[in-house]
Design a protein around this motif. Structure first.
Motif, PDB file in Angstrom:
ATOM      1  N   MET A 172       0.840  -1.185   0.000  1.00 21.84           N
ATOM      2  CA  MET A 172       0.000   0.000   0.000  1.00 21.84           C
ATOM      3  C   MET A 172       0.885   1.248   0.000  1.00 21.84           C
ATOM      4  SD  MET A 172      -2.778   1.209   2.809  1.00 21.84           S
ATOM      5  CE  MET A 172      -4.349   1.354   2.049  1.00 21.84           C
ATOM      6  N   ASN A 173       0.473   2.220  -0.718  1.00 23.13           N
ATOM      7  CA  ASN A 173       1.196   3.485  -0.797  1.00 23.13           C
ATOM      8  C   ASN A 173       1.084   4.220   0.539  1.00 23.13           C
ATOM      9  OD1 ASN A 173       2.257   5.952  -1.392  1.00 23.13           O
ATOM     10  ND2 ASN A 173       1.071   6.261  -3.264  1.00 23.13           N
ATOM     11  N   LYS A 174       2.213   4.610   1.128  1.00 22.38           N
ATOM     12  CA  LYS A 174       2.197   5.287   2.427  1.00 22.38           C
ATOM     13  C   LYS A 174       1.389   6.573   2.391  1.00 22.38           C
ATOM     14  CE  LYS A 174       6.278   3.546   4.623  1.00 22.38           C
ATOM     15  NZ  LYS A 174       6.456   3.580   6.041  1.00 22.38           N
ATOM     16  N   ARG A 175       1.357   7.223   1.282  1.00 19.85           N
ATOM     17  CA  ARG A 175       0.621   8.488   1.160  1.00 19.85           C
ATOM     18  C   ARG A 175      -0.866   8.281   1.430  1.00 19.85           C
ATOM     19  NH1 ARG A 175       1.365  13.528  -0.211  1.00 19.85           N
ATOM     20  NH2 ARG A 175       0.077  14.658  -1.665  1.00 19.85           N
ATOM     21  N   ASN A 176      -1.405   7.123   1.090  1.00 24.27           N
ATOM     22  CA  ASN A 176      -2.819   6.833   1.275  1.00 24.27           C
ATOM     23  C   ASN A 176      -3.153   6.395   2.700  1.00 24.27           C
ATOM     24  OD1 ASN A 176      -3.347   7.481  -1.372  1.00 24.27           O
ATOM     25  ND2 ASN A 176      -3.117   5.379  -2.082  1.00 24.27           N
ATOM     26  N   GLU A 177      -2.155   6.176   3.547  1.00 24.05           N
ATOM     27  CA  GLU A 177      -2.396   5.730   4.903  1.00 24.05           C
ATOM     28  C   GLU A 177      -2.828   6.885   5.811  1.00 24.05           C
ATOM     29  OE1 GLU A 177       0.907   3.553   6.434  1.00 24.05           O
ATOM     30  OE2 GLU A 177       0.975   2.226   4.708  1.00 24.05           O
ATOM     31  N   PHE A 178      -2.600   8.082   5.394  1.00 21.75           N
ATOM     32  CA  PHE A 178      -2.920   9.244   6.217  1.00 21.75           C
ATOM     33  C   PHE A 178      -4.216   9.897   5.755  1.00 21.75           C
ATOM     34  CE2 PHE A 178       1.708   8.849   6.365  1.00 21.75           C
ATOM     35  CZ  PHE A 178       1.895   8.779   7.734  1.00 21.75           C
ATOM     36  N   PRO A 179      -4.950  10.510   6.705  1.00 15.49           N
ATOM     37  CA  PRO A 179      -6.177  11.220   6.308  1.00 15.49           C
ATOM     38  C   PRO A 179      -5.841  12.416   5.421  1.00 15.49           C
ATOM     39  CG  PRO A 179      -5.943  11.145   8.710  1.00 15.49           C
ATOM     40  CD  PRO A 179      -4.708  10.562   8.116  1.00 15.49           C
ATOM     41  N   THR A 180      -6.814  12.813   4.635  1.00 16.46           N
ATOM     42  CA  THR A 180      -6.609  13.985   3.783  1.00 16.46           C
ATOM     43  C   THR A 180      -6.649  15.244   4.634  1.00 16.46           C
ATOM     44  OG1 THR A 180      -8.964  14.295   3.381  1.00 16.46           O
ATOM     45  CG2 THR A 180      -7.791  12.835   1.864  1.00 16.46           C
ATOM     46  N   ARG A 181      -6.190  16.314   4.066  1.00 17.08           N
ATOM     47  CA  ARG A 181      -6.223  17.610   4.751  1.00 17.08           C
ATOM     48  C   ARG A 181      -7.671  17.969   5.117  1.00 17.08           C
ATOM     49  NH1 ARG A 181      -2.998  21.717   6.978  1.00 17.08           N
ATOM     50  NH2 ARG A 181      -4.342  23.514   7.053  1.00 17.08           N
ATOM     51  N   GLU A 182      -8.586  17.686   4.206  1.00 12.76           N
ATOM     52  CA  GLU A 182     -10.008  17.980   4.448  1.00 12.76           C
ATOM     53  C   GLU A 182     -10.536  17.160   5.633  1.00 12.76           C
ATOM     54  OE1 GLU A 182     -13.798  16.819   1.993  1.00 12.76           O
ATOM     55  OE2 GLU A 182     -12.799  18.559   1.059  1.00 12.76           O
ATOM     56  N   GLN A 183     -10.167  15.894   5.698  1.00 11.89           N
ATOM     57  CA  GLN A 183     -10.603  15.042   6.803  1.00 11.89           C
ATOM     58  C   GLN A 183     -10.025  15.529   8.133  1.00 11.89           C
ATOM     59  OE1 GLN A 183      -9.123  11.407   5.101  1.00 11.89           O
ATOM     60  NE2 GLN A 183     -11.200  10.655   4.647  1.00 11.89           N
ATOM     61  N   LEU A 184      -8.768  15.905   8.117  1.00 12.65           N
ATOM     62  CA  LEU A 184      -8.147  16.420   9.339  1.00 12.65           C
ATOM     63  C   LEU A 184      -8.790  17.730   9.774  1.00 12.65           C
ATOM     64  CD1 LEU A 184      -4.384  15.701   8.601  1.00 12.65           C
ATOM     65  CD2 LEU A 184      -5.859  14.534  10.258  1.00 12.65           C
ATOM     66  N   ASP A 185      -9.094  18.586   8.818  1.00 20.73           N
ATOM     67  CA  ASP A 185      -9.735  19.861   9.108  1.00 20.73           C
ATOM     68  C   ASP A 185     -11.115  19.629   9.724  1.00 20.73           C
ATOM     69  OD1 ASP A 185      -9.613  22.742   8.997  1.00 20.73           O
ATOM     70  OD2 ASP A 185     -11.128  22.621   7.407  1.00 20.73           O
ATOM     71  N   GLU A 186     -11.853  18.695   9.159  1.00 21.50           N
ATOM     72  CA  GLU A 186     -13.186  18.370   9.680  1.00 21.50           C
ATOM     73  C   GLU A 186     -13.090  17.819  11.106  1.00 21.50           C
ATOM     74  OE1 GLU A 186     -16.710  15.221   8.634  1.00 21.50           O
ATOM     75  OE2 GLU A 186     -15.575  16.060   6.976  1.00 21.50           O
ATOM     76  N   ALA A 187     -12.136  16.934  11.344  1.00 23.30           N
ATOM     77  CA  ALA A 187     -11.949  16.367  12.682  1.00 23.30           C
ATOM     78  C   ALA A 187     -11.546  17.458  13.674  1.00 23.30           C
ATOM     79  CB  ALA A 187     -10.883  15.272  12.644  1.00 23.30           C
ATOM     80  N   PHE A 188     -10.665  18.353  13.261  1.00 20.70           N
ATOM     81  CA  PHE A 188     -10.237  19.450  14.136  1.00 20.70           C
ATOM     82  C   PHE A 188     -11.429  20.312  14.537  1.00 20.70           C
ATOM     83  CE2 PHE A 188      -9.189  23.919  14.551  1.00 20.70           C
ATOM     84  CZ  PHE A 188      -8.325  23.876  15.632  1.00 20.70           C
ATOM     85  N   HIS A 189     -12.249  20.685  13.565  1.00 16.93           N
ATOM     86  CA  HIS A 189     -13.391  21.548  13.870  1.00 16.93           C
ATOM     87  C   HIS A 189     -14.411  20.826  14.754  1.00 16.93           C
ATOM     88  CE1 HIS A 189     -12.227  25.048  11.644  1.00 16.93           C
ATOM     89  NE2 HIS A 189     -11.890  24.292  10.618  1.00 16.93           N
ATOM     90  N   PHE A 190     -14.610  19.538  14.522  1.00 19.69           N
ATOM     91  CA  PHE A 190     -15.513  18.770  15.368  1.00 19.69           C
ATOM     92  C   PHE A 190     -15.006  18.765  16.808  1.00 19.69           C
ATOM     93  CE2 PHE A 190     -16.537  14.771  17.483  1.00 19.69           C
ATOM     94  CZ  PHE A 190     -17.914  14.834  17.473  1.00 19.69           C
TER      95      PHE A 190
END
Length: 48
Positions: A1-19
């Motif tokens: 698996m590509n390591k880049r795909n193992e991390f959440p996207t910037r959008e997902q992180l932003d959504e989690a931060f705001h939540f």
């Protein structure tokens, strides 16, 4: 698996931060209200 795909996207992180930020704010407000109620109860007892 590509390591880049193992991390959440910037959008997902932003959504989690705001939540999480919203949840922390809600908890802080609830704690402030409870503290004000206790202070008011203490003041009411001192007036008696």
């Amino acid at each position: 698996m590509n390591k880049r795909n193992e991390f959440p996207t910037r959008e997902q992180l932003d959504e989690a931060f705001h939540f999480l930020h919203d949840q922390i704010n809600k908890i802080s407000i609830i704690e402030d209200i409870e503290m004000m109620k206790k202070e008011k109860e203490g003041e009411d007892e001192n007036l008696m």
